[in-house]
Design an enzyme around this catalytic site. Structure first.
Site, mmCIF file in Angstrom:
data_model
loop_
_atom_site.group_PDB
_atom_site.id
_atom_site.type_symbol
_atom_site.label_atom_id
_atom_site.label_comp_id
_atom_site.label_asym_id
_atom_site.label_seq_id
_atom_site.Cartn_x
_atom_site.Cartn_y
_atom_site.Cartn_z
ATOM 1 N N LYS A 1 5.652 -6.633 -7.200
ATOM 2 C CA LYS A 1 6.693 -5.791 -7.791
ATOM 3 C C LYS A 1 7.660 -6.635 -8.639
ATOM 4 O O LYS A 1 7.622 -7.885 -8.577
ATOM 5 C CB LYS A 1 7.430 -5.069 -6.658
ATOM 6 C CG LYS A 1 6.541 -4.103 -5.863
ATOM 7 C CD LYS A 1 7.342 -3.363 -4.794
ATOM 8 C CE LYS A 1 6.462 -2.412 -4.002
ATOM 9 N NZ LYS A 1 7.248 -1.611 -3.027
ATOM 10 N N TYR B 1 3.991 6.887 -7.952
ATOM 11 C CA TYR B 1 4.633 7.170 -6.665
ATOM 12 C C TYR B 1 4.826 8.680 -6.438
ATOM 13 O O TYR B 1 5.712 9.067 -5.668
ATOM 14 C CB TYR B 1 5.982 6.453 -6.586
ATOM 15 C CG TYR B 1 5.876 5.003 -6.131
ATOM 16 C CD1 TYR B 1 5.337 4.675 -4.887
ATOM 17 C CD2 TYR B 1 6.337 3.962 -6.925
ATOM 18 C CE1 TYR B 1 5.241 3.352 -4.455
ATOM 19 C CE2 TYR B 1 6.253 2.630 -6.500
ATOM 20 C CZ TYR B 1 5.706 2.346 -5.268
ATOM 21 O OH TYR B 1 5.626 1.035 -4.842
ATOM 22 N N ASN C 1 10.756 -5.015 -1.938
ATOM 23 C CA ASN C 1 9.972 -5.668 -0.882
ATOM 24 C C ASN C 1 8.718 -6.375 -1.406
ATOM 25 O O ASN C 1 7.716 -6.496 -0.722
ATOM 26 C CB ASN C 1 9.655 -4.668 0.234
ATOM 27 C CG ASN C 1 8.895 -3.463 -0.257
ATOM 28 O OD1 ASN C 1 8.535 -3.390 -1.420
ATOM 29 N ND2 ASN C 1 8.624 -2.527 0.628
ATOM 30 N N HIS D 1 3.181 -4.255 -3.126
ATOM 31 C CA HIS D 1 2.624 -2.951 -2.756
ATOM 32 C C HIS D 1 1.165 -3.166 -2.374
ATOM 33 O O HIS D 1 0.482 -4.004 -2.970
ATOM 34 C CB HIS D 1 2.682 -1.986 -3.952
ATOM 35 C CG HIS D 1 1.865 -0.749 -3.736
ATOM 36 N ND1 HIS D 1 2.352 0.349 -3.086
ATOM 37 C CD2 HIS D 1 0.563 -0.481 -4.021
ATOM 38 C CE1 HIS D 1 1.386 1.255 -2.992
ATOM 39 N NE2 HIS D 1 0.297 0.786 -3.547
ATOM 40 N N GLU E 1 -5.193 4.754 -6.787
ATOM 41 C CA GLU E 1 -4.303 3.720 -7.342
ATOM 42 C C GLU E 1 -5.061 2.739 -8.240
ATOM 43 O O GLU E 1 -4.550 2.316 -9.279
ATOM 44 C CB GLU E 1 -3.598 2.979 -6.197
ATOM 45 C CG GLU E 1 -2.614 3.884 -5.471
ATOM 46 C CD GLU E 1 -1.929 3.219 -4.291
ATOM 47 O OE1 GLU E 1 -2.252 2.052 -3.967
ATOM 48 O OE2 GLU E 1 -1.056 3.866 -3.688
#
Ligand code: GDP
Length: 138
Positions: A9, A49, A112, A115, A126
């Site tokens: 990310k 998302y 975080n 993913h 995805e």
């Protein structure tokens, strides 16, 4: 043999830990069969998302995901969906096991670092969101 989508990310790219994350995959004998760096638009982040559309953090999450470049990868190996999730650690870095990517590098429940797809169906969606068949080796 299984495939999963991994994303480093924007916070992970800014922290200069692309190599560190890739090293952890390679140390676990997880193969990278596709990789590229891109910057998502807001619409692209919302599409990725979409399952979280009703969550209170949806707007913040999609803004964060467009805040800088990301590295998207297709990982391949036996049981790779679960193995990648194990390397990543829990969503909330405070609850993540020692030695996981999120425990070592995340600073925030949202920021975080990585993913990873959570099931075969989400992995298929995805992967196809970011890569066509010609872009995946192996
Ligand atoms: P994951 O599968 O571990 O990535 O977790 P989820 O699918 O539940 O959530 C997707 C992403 O949304 C997470 O990786 C975080 O970046 C973000 N997220 C999850 N829970 C929260 C939250 O409570 N607040 C905020 N701001 N972001 C969250």
């Amino acid at each position: 043999m299984e495939r999963t989508l991994s994303i480093i990310k924007p916070d992970g790219v800014k922290k200069n830990i692309i190599g560190e994350v890739i090293k952890r995959f390679q140390d676990e004998k997880i193969n990278i069969v596709a990789i590229k760096m891109i910057k998502l638009s807001k619409e692209e982040a919302k599409g990725f998302y979409a399952v979280h559309m009703e969550r209170p953090f949806f707007d913040s999450l999609t803004n964060f995901m467009t805040s800088g470049p990301i590295v998207v990868m297709v990982l391949e190996g036996n049981d790779v969906i679960a193995r990648n999730r194990k390397l990543m650690g829990a969503t909330n870095f405070k609850e993540a096991d020692e030695g996981t990517i999120r425990k070592d590098f995340a600073t925030d429940i949202e920021k975080n670092v990585v993913h990873g797809s959570d099931a075969p169906e989400t992995a298929a969606f995805e992967i196809s969101y970011f890569f066509n068949a010609l872009e995946i080796a192996g």
